[in-house]
Design a protein around this motif. Structure first.
Motif, PDB file in Angstrom:
ATOM      1  N   SER A 190      -6.592   4.228  -3.213  1.00  0.00           N
ATOM      2  CA  SER A 190      -6.604   3.794  -1.819  1.00  0.00           C
ATOM      3  C   SER A 190      -7.150   2.383  -1.695  1.00  0.00           C
ATOM      4  O   SER A 190      -8.212   2.066  -2.238  1.00  0.00           O
ATOM      5  CB  SER A 190      -7.440   4.758  -0.981  1.00  0.00           C
ATOM      6  OG  SER A 190      -7.486   4.339   0.373  1.00  0.00           O
ATOM      7  N   PHE A 191      -6.419   1.534  -0.986  1.00  0.00           N
ATOM      8  CA  PHE A 191      -6.872   0.177  -0.700  1.00  0.00           C
ATOM      9  C   PHE A 191      -6.722  -0.045   0.790  1.00  0.00           C
ATOM     10  O   PHE A 191      -5.615  -0.190   1.290  1.00  0.00           O
ATOM     11  CB  PHE A 191      -6.049  -0.842  -1.495  1.00  0.00           C
ATOM     12  CG  PHE A 191      -6.520  -2.266  -1.352  1.00  0.00           C
ATOM     13  CD1 PHE A 191      -7.737  -2.659  -1.874  1.00  0.00           C
ATOM     14  CD2 PHE A 191      -5.756  -3.200  -0.679  1.00  0.00           C
ATOM     15  CE1 PHE A 191      -8.186  -3.973  -1.738  1.00  0.00           C
ATOM     16  CE2 PHE A 191      -6.177  -4.519  -0.543  1.00  0.00           C
ATOM     17  CZ  PHE A 191      -7.408  -4.898  -1.065  1.00  0.00           C
ATOM     18  N   TYR A 192      -7.840  -0.002   1.509  1.00  0.00           N
ATOM     19  CA  TYR A 192      -7.843  -0.096   2.966  1.00  0.00           C
ATOM     20  C   TYR A 192      -6.887   0.928   3.599  1.00  0.00           C
ATOM     21  O   TYR A 192      -6.179   0.642   4.564  1.00  0.00           O
ATOM     22  CB  TYR A 192      -7.478  -1.505   3.422  1.00  0.00           C
ATOM     23  CG  TYR A 192      -8.543  -2.520   3.112  1.00  0.00           C
ATOM     24  CD1 TYR A 192      -9.713  -2.602   3.885  1.00  0.00           C
ATOM     25  CD2 TYR A 192      -8.407  -3.407   2.042  1.00  0.00           C
ATOM     26  CE1 TYR A 192     -10.706  -3.532   3.588  1.00  0.00           C
ATOM     27  CE2 TYR A 192      -9.397  -4.342   1.747  1.00  0.00           C
ATOM     28  CZ  TYR A 192     -10.545  -4.391   2.526  1.00  0.00           C
ATOM     29  OH  TYR A 192     -11.526  -5.306   2.233  1.00  0.00           O
ATOM     30  N   GLY A 193      -6.873   2.121   3.005  1.00  0.00           N
ATOM     31  CA  GLY A 193      -6.060   3.192   3.545  1.00  0.00           C
ATOM     32  C   GLY A 193      -4.622   3.210   3.063  1.00  0.00           C
ATOM     33  O   GLY A 193      -3.874   4.143   3.365  1.00  0.00           O
ATOM     34  N   PHE A 194      -4.212   2.214   2.290  1.00  0.00           N
ATOM     35  CA  PHE A 194      -2.861   2.155   1.734  1.00  0.00           C
ATOM     36  C   PHE A 194      -2.897   2.700   0.298  1.00  0.00           C
ATOM     37  O   PHE A 194      -3.754   2.295  -0.495  1.00  0.00           O
ATOM     38  CB  PHE A 194      -2.342   0.718   1.728  1.00  0.00           C
ATOM     39  CG  PHE A 194      -1.960   0.203   3.090  1.00  0.00           C
ATOM     40  CD1 PHE A 194      -0.632   0.065   3.442  1.00  0.00           C
ATOM     41  CD2 PHE A 194      -2.937  -0.143   4.021  1.00  0.00           C
ATOM     42  CE1 PHE A 194      -0.271  -0.412   4.700  1.00  0.00           C
ATOM     43  CE2 PHE A 194      -2.597  -0.619   5.280  1.00  0.00           C
ATOM     44  CZ  PHE A 194      -1.257  -0.749   5.626  1.00  0.00           C
ATOM     45  N   HIS A 199      -9.543  -5.080  -9.629  1.00  0.00           N
ATOM     46  CA  HIS A 199      -9.136  -4.108 -10.645  1.00  0.00           C
ATOM     47  C   HIS A 199     -10.323  -3.713 -11.518  1.00  0.00           C
ATOM     48  O   HIS A 199     -10.357  -4.018 -12.708  1.00  0.00           O
ATOM     49  CB  HIS A 199      -8.003  -4.691 -11.492  1.00  0.00           C
ATOM     50  CG  HIS A 199      -6.688  -4.715 -10.789  1.00  0.00           C
ATOM     51  ND1 HIS A 199      -5.529  -4.221 -11.333  1.00  0.00           N
ATOM     52  CD2 HIS A 199      -6.343  -5.164  -9.556  1.00  0.00           C
ATOM     53  CE1 HIS A 199      -4.533  -4.372 -10.487  1.00  0.00           C
ATOM     54  NE2 HIS A 199      -5.003  -4.943  -9.389  1.00  0.00           N
ATOM     55  N   HIS A 200     -11.260  -3.007 -10.906  1.00  0.00           N
ATOM     56  CA  HIS A 200     -12.505  -2.692 -11.608  1.00  0.00           C
ATOM     57  C   HIS A 200     -12.839  -1.205 -11.620  1.00  0.00           C
ATOM     58  O   HIS A 200     -13.781  -0.776 -12.282  1.00  0.00           O
ATOM     59  CB  HIS A 200     -13.663  -3.436 -10.943  1.00  0.00           C
ATOM     60  CG  HIS A 200     -13.840  -3.073  -9.494  1.00  0.00           C
ATOM     61  ND1 HIS A 200     -14.557  -1.973  -9.086  1.00  0.00           N
ATOM     62  CD2 HIS A 200     -13.366  -3.660  -8.351  1.00  0.00           C
ATOM     63  CE1 HIS A 200     -14.528  -1.894  -7.761  1.00  0.00           C
ATOM     64  NE2 HIS A 200     -13.809  -2.905  -7.290  1.00  0.00           N
ATOM     65  N   ALA A 239      -1.038  -9.030 -11.584  1.00  0.00           N
ATOM     66  CA  ALA A 239      -1.715  -7.886 -10.976  1.00  0.00           C
ATOM     67  C   ALA A 239      -1.368  -7.797  -9.496  1.00  0.00           C
ATOM     68  O   ALA A 239      -0.495  -7.030  -9.095  1.00  0.00           O
ATOM     69  CB  ALA A 239      -3.217  -7.979 -11.178  1.00  0.00           C
ATOM     70  N   ASP A 240      -2.040  -8.594  -8.660  1.00  0.00           N
ATOM     71  CA  ASP A 240      -1.830  -8.506  -7.214  1.00  0.00           C
ATOM     72  C   ASP A 240      -1.092  -9.701  -6.617  1.00  0.00           C
ATOM     73  O   ASP A 240      -0.707  -9.660  -5.442  1.00  0.00           O
ATOM     74  CB  ASP A 240      -3.181  -8.366  -6.505  1.00  0.00           C
ATOM     75  CG  ASP A 240      -3.871  -7.059  -6.866  1.00  0.00           C
ATOM     76  OD1 ASP A 240      -3.169  -6.046  -7.003  1.00  0.00           O
ATOM     77  OD2 ASP A 240      -5.108  -7.053  -7.012  1.00  0.00           O
ATOM     78  N   TRP A 257       3.834   3.325  10.303  1.00  0.00           N
ATOM     79  CA  TRP A 257       3.350   1.981  10.626  1.00  0.00           C
ATOM     80  C   TRP A 257       2.909   1.224   9.396  1.00  0.00           C
ATOM     81  O   TRP A 257       2.982  -0.007   9.359  1.00  0.00           O
ATOM     82  CB  TRP A 257       2.226   2.050  11.653  1.00  0.00           C
ATOM     83  CG  TRP A 257       0.967   2.709  11.160  1.00  0.00           C
ATOM     84  CD1 TRP A 257       0.629   4.032  11.275  1.00  0.00           C
ATOM     85  CD2 TRP A 257      -0.122   2.081  10.485  1.00  0.00           C
ATOM     86  NE1 TRP A 257      -0.592   4.274  10.704  1.00  0.00           N
ATOM     87  CE2 TRP A 257      -1.089   3.086  10.215  1.00  0.00           C
ATOM     88  CE3 TRP A 257      -0.383   0.777  10.083  1.00  0.00           C
ATOM     89  CZ2 TRP A 257      -2.286   2.822   9.556  1.00  0.00           C
ATOM     90  CZ3 TRP A 257      -1.584   0.506   9.423  1.00  0.00           C
ATOM     91  CH2 TRP A 257      -2.518   1.519   9.159  1.00  0.00           C
ATOM     92  N   LYS A 258       2.472   1.960   8.354  1.00  0.00           N
ATOM     93  CA  LYS A 258       2.050   1.288   7.125  1.00  0.00           C
ATOM     94  C   LYS A 258       3.243   0.613   6.454  1.00  0.00           C
ATOM     95  O   LYS A 258       3.111  -0.463   5.863  1.00  0.00           O
ATOM     96  CB  LYS A 258       1.384   2.277   6.171  1.00  0.00           C
ATOM     97  CG  LYS A 258       0.042   2.792   6.677  1.00  0.00           C
ATOM     98  CD  LYS A 258      -0.602   3.755   5.691  1.00  0.00           C
ATOM     99  CE  LYS A 258      -1.932   4.266   6.244  1.00  0.00           C
ATOM    100  NZ  LYS A 258      -2.575   5.235   5.330  1.00  0.00           N
ATOM    101  N   GLY A 259       4.406   1.238   6.547  1.00  0.00           N
ATOM    102  CA  GLY A 259       5.611   0.626   6.005  1.00  0.00           C
ATOM    103  C   GLY A 259       5.974  -0.648   6.742  1.00  0.00           C
ATOM    104  O   GLY A 259       6.411  -1.633   6.134  1.00  0.00           O
ATOM    105  N   VAL A 260       5.796  -0.639   8.065  1.00  0.00           N
ATOM    106  CA  VAL A 260       6.066  -1.836   8.865  1.00  0.00           C
ATOM    107  C   VAL A 260       5.109  -2.956   8.476  1.00  0.00           C
ATOM    108  O   VAL A 260       5.507  -4.111   8.283  1.00  0.00           O
ATOM    109  CB  VAL A 260       5.950  -1.518  10.369  1.00  0.00           C
ATOM    110  CG1 VAL A 260       6.113  -2.789  11.191  1.00  0.00           C
ATOM    111  CG2 VAL A 260       6.979  -0.474  10.773  1.00  0.00           C
ATOM    112  N   VAL A 261       3.824  -2.614   8.341  1.00  0.00           N
ATOM    113  CA  VAL A 261       2.815  -3.611   7.963  1.00  0.00           C
ATOM    114  C   VAL A 261       3.128  -4.190   6.583  1.00  0.00           C
ATOM    115  O   VAL A 261       3.047  -5.409   6.374  1.00  0.00           O
ATOM    116  CB  VAL A 261       1.404  -2.987   7.969  1.00  0.00           C
ATOM    117  CG1 VAL A 261       0.389  -3.940   7.344  1.00  0.00           C
ATOM    118  CG2 VAL A 261       0.995  -2.643   9.393  1.00  0.00           C
ATOM    119  N   ALA A 262       3.504  -3.317   5.632  1.00  0.00           N
ATOM    120  CA  ALA A 262       3.804  -3.782   4.269  1.00  0.00           C
ATOM    121  C   ALA A 262       4.969  -4.757   4.268  1.00  0.00           C
ATOM    122  O   ALA A 262       4.947  -5.780   3.564  1.00  0.00           O
ATOM    123  CB  ALA A 262       4.104  -2.591   3.370  1.00  0.00           C
TER     124      ALA A 262
END
Length: 236
Positions: free
Chosen positions: A18-22, A70-71, A144-145, A158-163
């Motif tokens: 999980s990263f900020y809920g994603f 990444h820790h 990595a990111d 809504w997470k898909g829209v944000v992504a």
């Protein structure tokens, strides 16, 4: 679990974190040096099954995190392989004072893997600094990111829209737009990108999302259109 990705390089898929809920899927890579030592990039959760497969490849000697995000699984790997040297990217030593790092990553590879794995720090952001690696034998570049490439439907609602708006889907892959905005020194980032493109890689590994087919340099250039000052080509 381990999948061969080229000559002396393997990848493994991990459970989402999980990263900020994603929910972010995870992916690691292992490279075997000429000495037989194993270089572990962005380690995922270490299960008994994964450890058995890793041990069959050789001896883990180097554990590397590409950026300070990444820790999560570093301590578990260090405990499992106490003889391995643990390398911190910029900012992680300060963030995780509970982890005993052996050294820090720089713009040039240390003697331990020089000539076999190259690296460059992508400077310029006040938010996050990432180290990008290149495995010479398989001509594989590892992000990595800085490159995220989530397939449609991975994030729901809504997470898909944000992504999609954030520029981290297959429609418009790359770093999240807020991270792009944090690069106040774009000249420094551009210099690093020039080094990355000069590697002329034939394979590309990313930690999060779909592994893109085709020419890696073309894909990397597309993902960094915001830095190169070129319009990105997006899919409908």
């Amino acid at each position: 679990m381990l999948q061969a990705f080229g000559s002396d390089i393997w990848i493994a898929e991990g459970e989402p974190v999980s990263f900020y809920g994603f929910a972010y899927p995870t992916r690691m890579a292992i490279m075997r040096l000429r000495s037989g030592a194993l270089f572990v990039w962005s380690p995922i959760a270490l299960t008994n099954a994964l450890r058995s497969e890793v041990d069959a490849l050789g001896s883990v000697r180097y554990l590397v995190s590409p950026n300070k995000l990444h820790h999560i699984f570093l301590n578990a790997w260090k405990q499992a392989y106490p003889a391995a040297k643990l390398y911190a990217p910029p900012g992680l030593r300060k963030k995780r004072k509970d982890i005993a790092f052996d050294d820090e990553l720089g713009d040039a590879p240390p003697q331990a893997w020089a000539g076999e794995i190259d690296q460059v720090i992508v400077h310029g952001s006040f938010f996050l600094t990432e180290v990008v690696f290149f495995h010479n034998e398989s001509r594989t570049v590892l992000f990595a990111d800085l490159i995220q490439n989530f397939r449609p439907g991975w994030f729901k609602g809504w997470k898909g829209v944000v992504a999609r708006l954030d520029g981290i889907t297959t429609f418009d892959p790359g770093a999240p737009r807020e991270w792009r905005a944090s690069f106040l020194n774009r000249r420094a980032a551009g210099t690093a990108l020039e080094r990355i493109l000069a590697w002329s890689s034939t394979r590309l590994i990313i930690a999060h999302g779909e592994l893109p087919p085709g020419d890696p340099n073309a894909f990397i250039s597309k993902c960094f259109a915001w830095l190169l000052g070129k319009p990105a080509t997006t899919r409908p």
